[in-house]
Design a protein around this motif. Structure first.
Motif, PDB file in Angstrom:
ATOM      1  N   GLU A 418       0.827  -1.204   0.000  1.00 22.70           N
ATOM      2  CA  GLU A 418       0.000   0.000   0.000  1.00 22.70           C
ATOM      3  C   GLU A 418       0.867   1.262   0.000  1.00 22.70           C
ATOM      4  O   GLU A 418       0.551   2.241  -0.680  1.00 22.70           O
ATOM      5  N   HIS A 419       1.932   1.231   0.771  1.00 28.00           N
ATOM      6  CA  HIS A 419       2.821   2.390   0.805  1.00 28.00           C
ATOM      7  C   HIS A 419       3.439   2.637  -0.568  1.00 28.00           C
ATOM      8  O   HIS A 419       3.580   3.787  -1.008  1.00 28.00           O
ATOM      9  N   TRP A 420       3.806   1.561  -1.255  1.00 26.70           N
ATOM     10  CA  TRP A 420       4.394   1.738  -2.581  1.00 26.70           C
ATOM     11  C   TRP A 420       3.370   2.285  -3.586  1.00 26.70           C
ATOM     12  O   TRP A 420       3.705   3.112  -4.430  1.00 26.70           O
ATOM     13  N   LYS A 421       2.122   1.833  -3.511  1.00 27.42           N
ATOM     14  CA  LYS A 421       1.111   2.350  -4.431  1.00 27.42           C
ATOM     15  C   LYS A 421       0.925   3.850  -4.250  1.00 27.42           C
ATOM     16  O   LYS A 421       0.788   4.595  -5.228  1.00 27.42           O
ATOM     17  N   ARG A 422       0.918   4.306  -3.006  1.00 27.03           N
ATOM     18  CA  ARG A 422       0.769   5.745  -2.758  1.00 27.03           C
ATOM     19  C   ARG A 422       2.018   6.505  -3.214  1.00 27.03           C
ATOM     20  O   ARG A 422       1.917   7.590  -3.802  1.00 27.03           O
ATOM     21  N   ARG A 423       3.180   5.950  -2.962  1.00 27.69           N
ATOM     22  CA  ARG A 423       4.418   6.582  -3.409  1.00 27.69           C
ATOM     23  C   ARG A 423       4.477   6.639  -4.942  1.00 27.69           C
ATOM     24  O   ARG A 423       4.898   7.642  -5.535  1.00 27.69           O
ATOM     25  N   GLN A 424       4.045   5.579  -5.581  1.00 24.31           N
ATOM     26  CA  GLN A 424       4.034   5.528  -7.036  1.00 24.31           C
ATOM     27  C   GLN A 424       3.078   6.567  -7.610  1.00 24.31           C
ATOM     28  O   GLN A 424       3.396   7.229  -8.609  1.00 24.31           O
ATOM     29  N   MET A 425       1.932   6.727  -6.987  1.00 24.47           N
ATOM     30  CA  MET A 425       0.976   7.724  -7.453  1.00 24.47           C
ATOM     31  C   MET A 425       1.518   9.133  -7.274  1.00 24.47           C
ATOM     32  O   MET A 425       1.319  10.016  -8.128  1.00 24.47           O
ATOM     33  N   ARG A 426       2.223   9.365  -6.190  1.00 25.64           N
ATOM     34  CA  ARG A 426       2.813  10.694  -5.966  1.00 25.64           C
ATOM     35  C   ARG A 426       3.897  10.981  -7.008  1.00 25.64           C
ATOM     36  O   ARG A 426       3.993  12.107  -7.510  1.00 25.64           O
ATOM     37  N   LEU A 427       4.690   9.967  -7.336  1.00 29.70           N
ATOM     38  CA  LEU A 427       5.699  10.161  -8.373  1.00 29.70           C
ATOM     39  C   LEU A 427       5.058  10.394  -9.736  1.00 29.70           C
ATOM     40  O   LEU A 427       5.568  11.192 -10.539  1.00 29.70           O
ATOM     41  N   ASN A 428       3.964   9.707 -10.025  1.00 29.98           N
ATOM     42  CA  ASN A 428       3.267   9.943 -11.289  1.00 29.98           C
ATOM     43  C   ASN A 428       2.796  11.390 -11.403  1.00 29.98           C
ATOM     44  O   ASN A 428       2.845  11.983 -12.488  1.00 29.98           O
ATOM     45  N   TYR A 429       2.352  11.959 -10.293  1.00 29.21           N
ATOM     46  CA  TYR A 429       1.918  13.353 -10.315  1.00 29.21           C
ATOM     47  C   TYR A 429       3.104  14.296 -10.504  1.00 29.21           C
ATOM     48  O   TYR A 429       3.054  15.229 -11.318  1.00 29.21           O
ATOM     49  N   ILE A 430       4.191  14.036  -9.775  1.00 35.00           N
ATOM     50  CA  ILE A 430       5.357  14.909  -9.888  1.00 35.00           C
ATOM     51  C   ILE A 430       5.978  14.817 -11.279  1.00 35.00           C
ATOM     52  O   ILE A 430       6.428  15.819 -11.843  1.00 35.00           O
ATOM     53  N   TRP A 431       5.968  13.612 -11.863  1.00 37.78           N
ATOM     54  CA  TRP A 431       6.593  13.401 -13.171  1.00 37.78           C
ATOM     55  C   TRP A 431       5.624  13.596 -14.329  1.00 37.78           C
ATOM     56  O   TRP A 431       5.954  13.243 -15.466  1.00 37.78           O
ATOM     57  N   ASP A 432       4.431  14.107 -14.063  1.00 37.02           N
ATOM     58  CA  ASP A 432       3.433  14.390 -15.103  1.00 37.02           C
ATOM     59  C   ASP A 432       3.061  13.138 -15.886  1.00 37.02           C
ATOM     60  O   ASP A 432       3.001  13.138 -17.125  1.00 37.02           O
ATOM     61  N   LEU A 433       2.792  12.058 -15.159  1.00 31.22           N
ATOM     62  CA  LEU A 433       2.388  10.803 -15.795  1.00 31.22           C
ATOM     63  C   LEU A 433       0.965  10.403 -15.429  1.00 31.22           C
ATOM     64  O   LEU A 433       0.539   9.283 -15.728  1.00 31.22           O
ATOM     65  N   THR A 434       0.211  11.302 -14.787  1.00 27.91           N
ATOM     66  CA  THR A 434      -1.136  10.955 -14.333  1.00 27.91           C
ATOM     67  C   THR A 434      -2.083  10.714 -15.501  1.00 27.91           C
ATOM     68  O   THR A 434      -2.999   9.909 -15.406  1.00 27.91           O
ATOM     69  N   SER A 435      -1.881  11.416 -16.609  1.00 26.90           N
ATOM     70  CA  SER A 435      -2.727  11.235 -17.793  1.00 26.90           C
ATOM     71  C   SER A 435      -1.991  10.455 -18.874  1.00 26.90           C
ATOM     72  O   SER A 435      -2.209  10.658 -20.068  1.00 26.90           O
ATOM     73  N   ILE A 875      -6.475   2.002   3.698  1.00 33.63           N
ATOM     74  CA  ILE A 875      -5.514   2.970   3.155  1.00 33.63           C
ATOM     75  C   ILE A 875      -5.853   3.237   1.691  1.00 33.63           C
ATOM     76  O   ILE A 875      -5.813   2.310   0.869  1.00 33.63           O
ATOM     77  N   PRO A 876      -6.200   4.443   1.316  1.00 37.61           N
ATOM     78  CA  PRO A 876      -6.511   4.733  -0.090  1.00 37.61           C
ATOM     79  C   PRO A 876      -5.269   4.655  -0.967  1.00 37.61           C
ATOM     80  O   PRO A 876      -4.160   4.966  -0.526  1.00 37.61           O
ATOM     81  N   ASP A 877      -5.465   4.241  -2.205  1.00 36.17           N
ATOM     82  CA  ASP A 877      -4.344   4.100  -3.128  1.00 36.17           C
ATOM     83  C   ASP A 877      -3.774   5.450  -3.539  1.00 36.17           C
ATOM     84  O   ASP A 877      -2.568   5.569  -3.778  1.00 36.17           O
ATOM     85  N   ILE A 878      -4.638   6.463  -3.644  1.00 38.54           N
ATOM     86  CA  ILE A 878      -4.203   7.791  -4.070  1.00 38.54           C
ATOM     87  C   ILE A 878      -4.259   8.731  -2.868  1.00 38.54           C
ATOM     88  O   ILE A 878      -5.307   8.860  -2.234  1.00 38.54           O
ATOM     89  N   PRO A 879      -3.154   9.368  -2.507  1.00 33.51           N
ATOM     90  CA  PRO A 879      -3.198  10.346  -1.407  1.00 33.51           C
ATOM     91  C   PRO A 879      -4.198  11.456  -1.713  1.00 33.51           C
ATOM     92  O   PRO A 879      -4.387  11.870  -2.867  1.00 33.51           O
ATOM     93  N   LYS A 880      -4.835  11.951  -0.667  1.00 31.72           N
ATOM     94  CA  LYS A 880      -5.891  12.939  -0.858  1.00 31.72           C
ATOM     95  C   LYS A 880      -5.366  14.221  -1.472  1.00 31.72           C
ATOM     96  O   LYS A 880      -5.994  14.805  -2.371  1.00 31.72           O
ATOM     97  N   ASP A 881      -4.199  14.691  -1.024  1.00 27.76           N
ATOM     98  CA  ASP A 881      -3.665  15.932  -1.575  1.00 27.76           C
ATOM     99  C   ASP A 881      -3.298  15.787  -3.046  1.00 27.76           C
ATOM    100  O   ASP A 881      -3.439  16.734  -3.836  1.00 27.76           O
ATOM    101  N   ILE A 882      -2.875  14.578  -3.457  1.00 32.40           N
ATOM    102  CA  ILE A 882      -2.541  14.363  -4.864  1.00 32.40           C
ATOM    103  C   ILE A 882      -3.797  14.385  -5.724  1.00 32.40           C
ATOM    104  O   ILE A 882      -3.813  14.970  -6.824  1.00 32.40           O
ATOM    105  N   SER A 883      -4.863  13.751  -5.262  1.00 36.40           N
ATOM    106  CA  SER A 883      -6.108  13.768  -6.028  1.00 36.40           C
ATOM    107  C   SER A 883      -6.640  15.189  -6.180  1.00 36.40           C
ATOM    108  O   SER A 883      -7.171  15.556  -7.240  1.00 36.40           O
ATOM    109  N   ILE A 884      -6.473  16.007  -5.140  1.00 32.77           N
ATOM    110  CA  ILE A 884      -6.918  17.408  -5.223  1.00 32.77           C
ATOM    111  C   ILE A 884      -6.062  18.161  -6.244  1.00 32.77           C
ATOM    112  O   ILE A 884      -6.589  18.943  -7.062  1.00 32.77           O
ATOM    113  N   GLN A 885      -4.763  17.936  -6.221  1.00 32.68           N
ATOM    114  CA  GLN A 885      -3.881  18.630  -7.145  1.00 32.68           C
ATOM    115  C   GLN A 885      -4.138  18.206  -8.593  1.00 32.68           C
ATOM    116  O   GLN A 885      -4.057  19.034  -9.509  1.00 32.68           O
TER     117      GLN A 885
END
Length: 926
Positions: A418-435, A875-885
């Motif tokens: 679970e920690h890795w999924k959240r970390r991976q999602m945060r990196l996707n946002y920082i690296w502009d890979l969400t879309s 534990i949600p897969d996507i951190p709340k602050d990342i989903s808002i951003q």
């Protein structure tokens, strides 16, 4: 035609002598480069020896192709002159010796092969030139027999391909990144101050409050992007990946079928293909670059305690490599609490060993318990007190805390995922890979060269062109390969089982031989000697067979002919994982679940291979032997296979590549080598699969049998701290720069991790239930103990055997070894005594303990998996602050386009008043 000059700039068709090149008259040789230099503000040319640039010092080398040069051009000229001279003086000289016809034919074939390869290169390079790439050929004398084709992508080509690849590039629009609520922001600020000394000094370690709004690049919307510095808009990683995409699309049609860059490399038209590192990492002349920063702040053992510069790793090597090191960092961090708890469990066993009643009873000489022989004939009766050391050592790993640690590790594995999924999602946002959509997947779905070759052969058999009909390989075409794969996989797994059985026979035969040839004083150390040597033999076999299985798995995957690179990689990983997993864990599974289960009883033992009796566990159980096997296998694989091979093999290959150069001139040559020539001596990048496989096997060691070896997380943590810096040093200094590959996740490896974590729950349940004495102690304490303690437990676990019931020829040769005649001996089992109505049958205690063991497996498995699923749900897969951003970023994109459209209309209105009637049209319609 083929040119004989040292340097050629292929698109311009301008050439110069070596003297001109050495004097640096680059503006005369490269007029387009000189013009570009003037347009870019008279940028100072960079030294091509230190930086990856063409000879003009302005155009960056984005990719390099190397090819074999049979003979230097100067030698060819001299040979031609010598031939004319010899022809002129032929009558005055002695007649030459007759040349061997076979050698002449072989030489003719080699010349034809070389000419054919040269023509293929010329056609391929002409197609690259039509795609807009600029090239420079170099056939110097520094590296004999190697020619270099340096490729540069101009600005127009980069823009075109970036739009085609839908690369998200930063716009000039910035927005403030919210850190969440005020409490969360304060906590983040506090953590930044606390961990300031652990952050690498790369300029990207602090959390930025602003972030560029990114959007897929478009040539029609260039006004959205900050193009003030075109040289740095596309970094070196992006430039090389763009050129690689062009190389994959470009075909050579000179052969019977279309040949891409992979086919050209496979057929020897080109020998190597690689992007270049940014610059040097050592030396006085080494200027600051990303590679040098990574070497100082990442690939150094002295900073093992610091975090990794994941952002810079991604910037230099790409998202796929960045995700691997990010995952390895998260895994290593999560091992810290697991190692701490494992050490506590081990220390608990050390502290309570003196109070452990079963081990005290084993070590009590007053009990005077005589045990049955461990083998036929050669072994004699022995006192239970001699197993005192083994019993005390087994308590260190088999105690009440073992069950707690097994449950903890099951929940730890879930928390890690679970920690890795959240970390991976945060990196996707920082690296502009969400879309990051399927567009990248469609590009990667291009057929492999081998697949196209087999399709071409199939179409030729049908006498149809591949373009006329949708010809593809069907299941029927692959059926022979599928049957071969299935048969080979079963055969290799059977081979693994046979190897384990061979090691079992080694233990049995060596133990019998040592008992027959050794003195009575040495016999107490026989069991420990056999255990250790067998574990070392297992380790050597595992290391050797790992390499064999890896090569066979690749061969089977090539035979399968997958269509795409992604399919090829996934199928290769799956086959390699099955074989290497079975190779590493089959000996451990045997010790944990099968040894000592099918041995029979005294007087009626089970034999294999004629006279070999199946192995028994020690009185304290097989958990100690399982611990020894795990310890030696884990430490041996990490120290020998992972670390020593990763350090020694690349250096050895580099030395072999440099042997082609004269040793006297090697030091002087290294000082004059250009960037593309230095990278030629580095090892080729073979992918991340070996690195992932190494860690996946380690993850299995940590989770699958952790109930028997609580120190496994500690050893894994110490290994990974070294492994991170070792891999970093290898990537930065020993290997060529890999192609930057975009990726959102770690792919099939995450599925394998989840599968191992699920299987670990079941395996640990069986280990606790059947391998350890936890359930028998529990049943005795609450069902059979007269005072509710473990007093009398050892006597309760031992059955009686009348020595007169030995089969003929199996009784001990030294019956008076203990100094007295033995009439009844004891053995560890739950059977009725010989004087009962049902002698040597399973007793009621056996069935009660078996029922308790099975009940424990069911309860343990369901409770732990239920708790794991609850943690997964909580534990949600996507951190709340990342989903808002992410939602905020989408709205800002719309606002940016609306403002740009309004600004365009306003500019059009000021420049041309004619649209005024159009502006009034909506009001009139209203």
């Amino acid at each position: 035609m083929w040119r004989n000059e040292k340097y050629e700039t292929l698109p311009l068709d301008v050439k110069g002598t070596d003297e001109d090149n050495s004097k640096g008259t680059k503006d005369l040789l490269y007029p387009q480069a000189a013009l570009r230099k003037a347009q870019q503000g008279n940028e100072r040319p960079k030294d091509p020896k230190l930086w990856p640039y063409f000879q003009d010092g302005l155009r960056r080398i984005d990719y390099v192709l190397t090819y074999h040069v049979q003979k230097p051009q100067s030698t060819r000229k001299q040979s031609a002159k010598s031939f004319l001279f010899c022809k002129f003086r032929h009558e005055q000289s002695s007649p030459p010796a007759h040349e061997d016809p076979e050698l002449a034919a072989q030489k003719q074939r080699l010349d034809y092969h070389e000419d054919d390869q040269r023509l293929r290169r010329e056609e391929f390079e002409e197609n690259l030139r039509e795609m807009g790439l600029e090239m420079e050929r170099e056939e110097g004398n520094k590296i004999p027999g190697v020619g270099f084709l340096k490729i540069h992508a101009p600005w127009e080509v980069l823009c075109r391909e970036a739009e085609f690849m839908k690369l998200k590039m930063p716009t000039f629009k910035k927005y403030k990144v919210s850190q969440g609520s005020s409490i969360v922001e304060k906590v983040n600020m506090f953590m930044q101050k606390v961990t300031a000394t652990l952050q690498p000094k790369v300029g990207e370690n602090r959390t930025e409050n602003e972030k560029h709004l990114s959007y897929p690049f478009s040539r029609e919307k260039q006004h959205l992007f900050d193009l003030s510095d075109r040289n740095s808009f596309f970094d070196s990683k992006t430039r090389s990946s763009i050129v690689y995409e062009i190389l994959k699309r470009t075909k050579c049609t000179r052969a019977k079928y279309n040949m891409g860059i992979s086919s050209l490399l496979g057929s020897g038209v080109y020998t190597e293909a690689y992007p270049l590192h940014d610059g040097d990492i050592d030396g006085i002349n080494a200027e600051a670059n990303d590679r040098k920063i990574l070497c100082e702040e990442w690939a150094s053992y002295s900073i093992f305690y610091k975090y990794q510069p994941i952002g810079l790793i991604r910037k230099y090597f790409g998202e796929k490599v960045g995700l691997y090191f990010a995952w390895l960092g998260v895994y290593t961090q999560m091992l810290i609490p697991a190692a701490i708890v494992g050490v506590i469990v081990f220390l608990y066993g050390c502290v309570t060993v003196e109070d452990n009643i079963p081990s005290m009873e084993v070590c009590d000489e007053r009990n005077n318990i005589t045990m049955c022989p461990m083998c036929d004939r050669a072994c004699s009766y022995w006192k239970l007190v001699t197993a005192c050391g083994t019993a005390r050592a087994s308590h260190l790993f088999d105690n009440a805390a073992t069950v707690f640690f097994a449950i903890f590790m099951a929940l730890w594995a879930t928390m890690f995922m679970e920690h890795w999924k959240r970390r991976q999602m945060r990196l996707n946002y920082i690296w502009d890979l969400t879309s990051f959509e399927d567009a990248e997947g469609k590009q990667k779905s291009q057929p492999r060269a081998e697949y196209e070759f087999h399709v071409m052969k199939k179409s030729l058999k049908k006498e149809k062109s591949p373009m006329e009909e949708n010809v593809k390989l069907t299941c029927r075409d692959r059926m022979p390969a599928y049957m071969t794969i299935i048969i080979m996989m079963f055969f290799l797994i059977f081979l693994t089982l046979a190897i384990v059985f061979g090691v079992v026979l080694y233990r049995v035969s060596i133990m019998t031989a040592l008992h027959m040839s050794s003195t009575p004083t040495f016999r107490t150390n026989i069991r420990a000697t056999v255990k250790t040597t067998a574990a070392i033999i297992n380790l050597i076999i595992i290391i050797i067979m790992d390499e064999v299985y890896g090569a066979i798995a690749r061969w089977l995957t090539i035979m399968e002919v997958p269509k795409t690179d992604k399919s090829f990689e996934e199928r290769l990983i799956f086959k390699t994982f099955i074989l290497k997993f079975a190779n590493a864990f089959t000996p451990i599974v045997y010790l944990a679940l099968f040894r000592g289960r099918l041995i029979g009883r005294p007087g009626k033992y089970i034999y294999v291979m004629g006279s070999y009796r199946m192995e028994e566990c020690a009185h304290a159980g097989c958990l100690m032997e399982l611990c020894i096997q795990l310890c030696i296998t884990m430490l041996g694989k990490q120290l020998i296979q992972n670390n020593l091979f990763e350090i020694g093999v690349p250096k050895l290959k580099k030395m072999l590549r440099q042997r082609k150069i004269d040793k006297k001139h090697q030091e002087e040559l290294n000082k004059t080598l250009h960037r593309h020539e230095k990278d030629h001596f580095l090892g080729p990048f073979v992918g991340l699969n070996p690195e992932y496989m190494e860690m996946i096997i380690q993850f299995g060691m940590v989770t699958l049998f952790v109930a028997s070896f609580p120190l496994a997380p500690l050893f894994a943590l110490l290994n990974n701290i070294i492994e991170i810096r070792l891999d970093a040093k290898k990537f930065v200094t020993e290997l060529r720069r890999p192609i930057a590959v975009r990726a959102k996740d770690i792919g099939i490896w995450y599925t394998l991790l989840r599968g191992i974590s699920k299987v670990a729950v079941i395996v640990n349940a069986f280990v606790i239930s059947f391998t350890s004495d936890f359930i028998p102690r529990l049943v005795y304490q609450y069902m059979y103990s007269p005072d509710g303690t473990l007093h009398g437990f050892v006597n309760h676990t031992l059955s009686y055997f009348n020595v007169s019931h030995f089969q003929p020829g199996t009784e001990p040769m030294e019956s008076m070894h203990l100094g007295y005649k033995v009439e009844v001996c004891r053995y560890k089992d739950y059977r009725d005594p010989p004087w009962s109505d049902t002698p040597y049958e399973f007793s009621r205690q056996f069935w009660a303990i078996l029922a308790a063991r099975l009940a424990f497996i069911i309860v343990f498995q369901n409770v732990v998996m239920l708790m794991s699923d609850f943690v997964d749900w909580l534990i949600p897969d996507i951190p709340k602050d990342i989903s808002i951003q992410i939602h905020k970023e989408r709205n800002l994109i719309v606002e940016l386009f609306m403002k740009q459209e309004q600004g365009k209309k306003y500019r059009n209105t000021i420049g041309d008043p004619s649209p005024q009637p159009l502006r009034s049209r909506p009001s009139s319609q209203a």
